[in-house]
Structures are given as structure tokens and as C-alpha cells.
Design a protein around this motif. Sequence first.
Motif, mmCIF file in Angstrom:
data_model
loop_
_atom_site.group_PDB
_atom_site.id
_atom_site.type_symbol
_atom_site.label_atom_id
_atom_site.label_comp_id
_atom_site.label_asym_id
_atom_site.label_seq_id
_atom_site.Cartn_x
_atom_site.Cartn_y
_atom_site.Cartn_z
ATOM 1 N N SER A 1 58.465 -33.156 45.640
ATOM 2 C CA SER A 1 57.033 -33.294 45.905
ATOM 3 C C SER A 1 56.745 -34.744 46.269
ATOM 4 O O SER A 1 57.289 -35.669 45.645
ATOM 5 N N GLY B 1 52.944 -38.506 45.031
ATOM 6 C CA GLY B 1 52.529 -38.739 43.652
ATOM 7 C C GLY B 1 51.230 -38.017 43.329
ATOM 8 O O GLY B 1 51.024 -36.871 43.725
ATOM 9 N N ASP B 2 50.352 -38.694 42.610
ATOM 10 C CA ASP B 2 49.056 -38.111 42.242
ATOM 11 C C ASP B 2 47.934 -38.637 43.135
ATOM 12 O O ASP B 2 46.754 -38.511 42.792
ATOM 13 N N TYR C 1 45.480 -38.542 46.120
ATOM 14 C CA TYR C 1 44.889 -37.525 46.988
ATOM 15 C C TYR C 1 44.827 -38.045 48.434
ATOM 16 O O TYR C 1 44.786 -39.251 48.669
ATOM 17 N N ARG D 1 48.347 -43.157 50.057
ATOM 18 C CA ARG D 1 49.179 -41.968 49.860
ATOM 19 C C ARG D 1 50.241 -41.875 50.952
ATOM 20 O O ARG D 1 51.409 -41.617 50.664
ATOM 21 N N ARG E 1 53.121 -33.188 51.762
ATOM 22 C CA ARG E 1 53.184 -32.695 50.376
ATOM 23 C C ARG E 1 54.596 -32.593 49.832
ATOM 24 O O ARG E 1 54.796 -32.609 48.613
ATOM 25 N N ASP F 1 58.867 -31.352 40.715
ATOM 26 C CA ASP F 1 57.948 -30.673 39.807
ATOM 27 C C ASP F 1 58.728 -29.948 38.715
ATOM 28 O O ASP F 1 59.795 -29.380 38.964
#
Length: 221
Positions: free
Chosen positions: A31, A34-35, A37, A49, A184, A208
Motif C-alpha cells: 500500500s 501512508g495515511d 489523503y 502524498r 494507492r 496492510d
Amino acid sequence: MNISDYLKERFSNLELVPSIYYQWDIGIHFSLGGDIYQFKENDELNLERFRLVYKQTFTLFNEMFEQNDDLFLVTNVYKHKTKEKLTRKLKVYKPFLKDKSHLNRIQVKTYPYPFELNDADEYEMQQFSLLCKIKDIRVNELLKAASNEDFPLKPKFGGYSIDYPDVFFVNITKDIIFFVYDDRGCEVIARKAEQILSLYEKYNDWVDEVDKKRIEEGLGR
């Protein structure tokens, strides 16, 4: 050797379409981003990102591929059978090849449209492949273009209106296939677990939790 013969010999029954990770027992799904957006609160693109995604894909690629490795650079282009007749290999390959003479060696084969769609029989997939060396291509630009699929960022792949092209790096020296499907995530599969075991151990934080059991079983851990 062509890409079909190579896959039959080394990756039997694999279809070179998105979700190669789910077709092959030895593989990793990473993935990306990271976190962070994709958009800021003001609806602007969050470039932080994308910088992270680029860094992650460059890092993974450089762990698996070396400059003198032989590879098939494979591109799936999706098109309407009758409305879009022109072959657009140049917009997929030309910007990313250091030596434009390689364009004359690109092979193409047409397949049925591989995704579920009510009128899928009206569409087709053209699969282009080029046998070359890693050092012959602009890897970082290719990886960026793959990551930029859904966003107004450059570089971009030239394709048709129905779907964004998919690009696969098929390393025939090491028997590894690498596919960045968008910002993604990405997929890696290998013929032998030892080829990618260290990659999984080193970048385990990019995987994940829901995927780890399946990955570890395939890697023999």
C-alpha cells in the motif's frame, strides 16, 4: 523470445492484467501513500502524498532491478474496437525510452477486453511489449506516470478514452514482475520466494495487516 512464451515457461497460467498478486502464490501487495489523503481540506491536490508515493515506488524498484537486467516493458492499452482505430504505442513508449530506435522493436497482440462491462465485447485490449534493459528506459518517469493515473499530474501515459493504460515491468533476469496500479498501491510477484523475501522483511510497514498472512504463506515464513 516474446512475452507470451516467457510467461508460459516461468509464470504458467498468469494473465498479465491488474491483480497479478491474486493470481500467483508468491507475491506482495504494497500500500502506498501512508495515511496522507490525496486532497487537502481546500480540495487542492496534496502533493506531499504523491512525493511519498514516488519515493516508495522508486525504492521498491531499485531494490529489485539492476541496470543491466533484461526486461519486457509491457503495456496494456484498452480501446473501443471500431471508434478508436489508431494504435497509440508512441504515446505510451516514446516519452519513456532513452533510445527511440527501440520503438521499431515493439510487439503488439490483441486480446479480449479483460474487465467486467455490460458491453465488453465492443472493446479490446492491445498488449504492447518491448524487450530491453533497465538502463534503456526512464524508470522514474514511468513510475510517476503509473502513479498519476487518476489525477491531473504529469507525466501521464497516452491512451484511449475508456481506461488508463497499465504498465508491467517483467524482469526476465530475476523472474520478478512489478506493477504499480495507481497511487494507492503496487504488486510484486516472483517465481521463487527468495527473490522477494528480503523486500517484504525490509518494507513490511508498507503492507496492510489483512494481506500479511497470505503473503507470508507464499513466502514460506
